[in-house]
Design an enzyme around this catalytic site. Sequence first.
Site, PDB file in Angstrom:
ATOM      1  N   ARG A  77       0.860  -1.194   0.000  1.00  0.00           N
ATOM      2  CA  ARG A  77       0.000   0.000   0.000  1.00  0.00           C
ATOM      3  C   ARG A  77       0.891   1.236   0.000  1.00  0.00           C
ATOM      4  O   ARG A  77       1.737   1.393   0.887  1.00  0.00           O
ATOM      5  CB  ARG A  77      -0.899  -0.023   1.243  1.00  0.00           C
ATOM      6  CG  ARG A  77      -1.675   1.256   1.412  1.00  0.00           C
ATOM      7  CD  ARG A  77      -2.537   1.274   2.670  1.00  0.00           C
ATOM      8  NE  ARG A  77      -3.139   2.584   2.764  1.00  0.00           N
ATOM      9  CZ  ARG A  77      -3.183   3.346   3.858  1.00  0.00           C
ATOM     10  NH1 ARG A  77      -2.673   2.914   4.999  1.00  0.00           N
ATOM     11  NH2 ARG A  77      -3.728   4.539   3.822  1.00  0.00           N
ATOM     12  N   HIS A 121      -3.268  10.928   0.987  1.00  0.00           N
ATOM     13  CA  HIS A 121      -2.721  10.664   2.325  1.00  0.00           C
ATOM     14  C   HIS A 121      -2.200  12.007   2.860  1.00  0.00           C
ATOM     15  O   HIS A 121      -1.010  12.169   3.117  1.00  0.00           O
ATOM     16  CB  HIS A 121      -1.633   9.590   2.249  1.00  0.00           C
ATOM     17  CG  HIS A 121      -1.367   8.887   3.553  1.00  0.00           C
ATOM     18  ND1 HIS A 121      -1.421   7.524   3.695  1.00  0.00           N
ATOM     19  CD2 HIS A 121      -1.037   9.356   4.778  1.00  0.00           C
ATOM     20  CE1 HIS A 121      -1.133   7.187   4.945  1.00  0.00           C
ATOM     21  NE2 HIS A 121      -0.884   8.281   5.619  1.00  0.00           N
ATOM     22  N   GLU A 167      -7.480   8.079   6.543  1.00  0.00           N
ATOM     23  CA  GLU A 167      -7.804   8.662   7.841  1.00  0.00           C
ATOM     24  C   GLU A 167      -8.348  10.089   7.760  1.00  0.00           C
ATOM     25  O   GLU A 167      -7.684  11.042   8.174  1.00  0.00           O
ATOM     26  CB  GLU A 167      -6.556   8.652   8.743  1.00  0.00           C
ATOM     27  CG  GLU A 167      -6.033   7.261   9.026  1.00  0.00           C
ATOM     28  CD  GLU A 167      -4.931   7.259  10.086  1.00  0.00           C
ATOM     29  OE1 GLU A 167      -4.435   8.330  10.447  1.00  0.00           O
ATOM     30  OE2 GLU A 167      -4.576   6.170  10.546  1.00  0.00           O
ATOM     31  N   ASN A 293      -7.239   1.408   9.943  1.00  0.00           N
ATOM     32  CA  ASN A 293      -5.946   1.578  10.603  1.00  0.00           C
ATOM     33  C   ASN A 293      -6.186   1.485  12.095  1.00  0.00           C
ATOM     34  O   ASN A 293      -6.951   2.276  12.657  1.00  0.00           O
ATOM     35  CB  ASN A 293      -5.335   2.951  10.288  1.00  0.00           C
ATOM     36  CG  ASN A 293      -4.961   3.089   8.822  1.00  0.00           C
ATOM     37  OD1 ASN A 293      -5.019   2.122   8.068  1.00  0.00           O
ATOM     38  ND2 ASN A 293      -4.565   4.287   8.426  1.00  0.00           N
ATOM     39  N   TYR A 295      -4.253   1.117  15.847  1.00  0.00           N
ATOM     40  CA  TYR A 295      -3.049   1.074  16.690  1.00  0.00           C
ATOM     41  C   TYR A 295      -3.409   0.880  18.152  1.00  0.00           C
ATOM     42  O   TYR A 295      -2.899  -0.004  18.810  1.00  0.00           O
ATOM     43  CB  TYR A 295      -2.234   2.365  16.522  1.00  0.00           C
ATOM     44  CG  TYR A 295      -1.634   2.529  15.148  1.00  0.00           C
ATOM     45  CD1 TYR A 295      -0.389   1.999  14.855  1.00  0.00           C
ATOM     46  CD2 TYR A 295      -2.313   3.206  14.141  1.00  0.00           C
ATOM     47  CE1 TYR A 295       0.169   2.135  13.593  1.00  0.00           C
ATOM     48  CE2 TYR A 295      -1.765   3.347  12.871  1.00  0.00           C
ATOM     49  CZ  TYR A 295      -0.526   2.811  12.602  1.00  0.00           C
ATOM     50  OH  TYR A 295       0.011   2.937  11.358  1.00  0.00           O
ATOM     51  N   GLU A 358      -3.295  -0.412   8.168  1.00  0.00           N
ATOM     52  CA  GLU A 358      -2.131  -0.004   8.966  1.00  0.00           C
ATOM     53  C   GLU A 358      -2.235  -0.618  10.343  1.00  0.00           C
ATOM     54  O   GLU A 358      -3.292  -0.608  10.961  1.00  0.00           O
ATOM     55  CB  GLU A 358      -2.063   1.520   9.159  1.00  0.00           C
ATOM     56  CG  GLU A 358      -1.590   2.291   7.972  1.00  0.00           C
ATOM     57  CD  GLU A 358      -1.509   3.793   8.238  1.00  0.00           C
ATOM     58  OE1 GLU A 358      -1.275   4.198   9.399  1.00  0.00           O
ATOM     59  OE2 GLU A 358      -1.702   4.553   7.272  1.00  0.00           O
TER      60      GLU A 358
HETATM   61  C1  FCB Z   1      -1.288   6.949  10.832  1.00  0.00           C
HETATM   62  C2  FCB Z   1      -0.940   7.556   9.482  1.00  0.00           C
HETATM   63  C3  FCB Z   1       0.402   7.116   8.954  1.00  0.00           C
HETATM   64  C4  FCB Z   1       1.440   7.076  10.065  1.00  0.00           C
HETATM   65  C5  FCB Z   1       0.938   6.207  11.210  1.00  0.00           C
HETATM   66  C6  FCB Z   1       1.942   6.044  12.328  1.00  0.00           C
HETATM   67  O1  FCB Z   1      -2.171   7.794  11.505  1.00  0.00           O
HETATM   68  O2  FCB Z   1      -1.913   7.206   8.525  1.00  0.00           O
HETATM   69  O3  FCB Z   1       0.776   7.976   7.924  1.00  0.00           O
HETATM   70  O4  FCB Z   1       1.750   8.343  10.468  1.00  0.00           O
HETATM   71  O5  FCB Z   1      -0.240   6.775  11.729  1.00  0.00           O
END
Ligand code: FCB
Length: 463
Positions: A77, A121, A167, A293, A295, A358
């Site tokens: 990607r 992006h 995002e 995405n 985290y 992500e």
């Molecule tokens: C996300 C973004 C990516 C990178 C990661 C750590 O929010 O999409 O570009 O910065 O975090």
Amino acid sequence: MSFPQFPKGFYFGTATAAFQIEGGWNEDGKGLSTWDTFMHQPGRAAHLRAAEVAADTYHNFQTDIDSLAQLSCNAYRFSVAWSRLLPEGRGRLNPKGLDYYHRLVDALLKKSITPFITLFHWDMPQALEDACGGFINRAGAYYYADYVEVVVKALGDRVKHWITLNEPWEHAMFGHFLGEHAPGKRSPWAYFKVAHHELLGHGLAVERIRAICPAAKAGITLSQFPVYPMKNTPRNRQSAHFADLFVNRFYLDGLYRGQYPEDLWKRLWLFKPPVKPGDLQIISRQTDFLGVNYYSPMFAYHDWRIPFFQTWIERTTPPGAEYIEDELLGAGAYPSGIYELAMRYRDEYGNPPVYITENGTKCGEQLEKDARGILAGVHDPYRQRYLELYLAQLARAIQDGADIRGYFVWSLMDLCEWAMGYTYPMGLIYVDHASQARTIKDSGYWYRDMIRSQAAAGSGEVG
Ligand code: FCB
């Protein structure tokens, strides 16, 4: 070691973004983006090289594609820099910019790696920002759709997977509400306008993509956060509800239900973005997948100083072991969150095909040098454990019926982490930014072994 197993045809990839890796910020006719401008403002000198050179892939992407193949990835990607293609954001095409993406796509296909292209992006062309304020302006959504048309016409014969936006919440929030990202605006009015116009742009883009390539797969990537109350009190629970509407459901409901959440909408009062009749039909046009995405979770609490919402959110895990799932990972990771989100899409949003576009982490790394002082290995057990546990939760979600079709580690290599420059490495590949030399980290080899362990190894459909 046993690895989680995924269905046949699953995509295993890594993700990057143009501004964060390409460099060549003002070369070969590229126009400036808001990020180029932002990083050249006073006070950011420490990160200027990171912004201008990044991981230098504009000059050499082949090494990284070879590494992707070495890692046995079947997907990659990456994003297209709008201002590399259209230096003014609209109108005139820069043939050298387009040539770069032609070569990149061809090189990936040659290695049987499926390209997933992110069309936006966060790097808005500066000229459009100057002319109309980017997505603050409704016109920005239409300029964006025109740009998408240019890209898809050029690459759509070889690229089948299109991610309209990355995002939208972050671009609106950090760029237009908190001012920590380009273009550095701080206004709740700007926030909601950008959020709505990004989604409008997404819907328009899906229409254009379909018109040009009926067989293409189009979707959007959202950042997603399970939201919990910071403390288990009625007020904090109420705040968690609002925070969830604000960061997650505004986007999910717009896209999948054709309406913004009523509880939130009622409260917006002065901040309501100008929604025209028909906008939500465009926004909720059927897509082929949802990009997610993930985290970490968010923790919400009541704060009477915040106008209207009286809610604030933090990513720091509150004290108490409830959200700490692993001793090594500690409070910095919550793998079960990926499962919880997957269940939400399965149960409440019609179980769409999902790509985790992500996931990854920064962590301590130990560099090992050989007798001549040459880097011989990069040890990052934390990252490996992180990937192990998140992927295990993903496999569990699939077993429980979630339609998850691929996973992309953020990121392929150490790169420019936006306003933090080189100080936030998250790659599977270590980059010596002085020489741009690459070294695969232990977590990269683990990822490779996990991919190779799949019963249906290498079975991702290519093309
Ligand atoms: C996300 C973004 C990516 C990178 C990661 C750590 O929010 O999409 O570009 O910065 O975090």
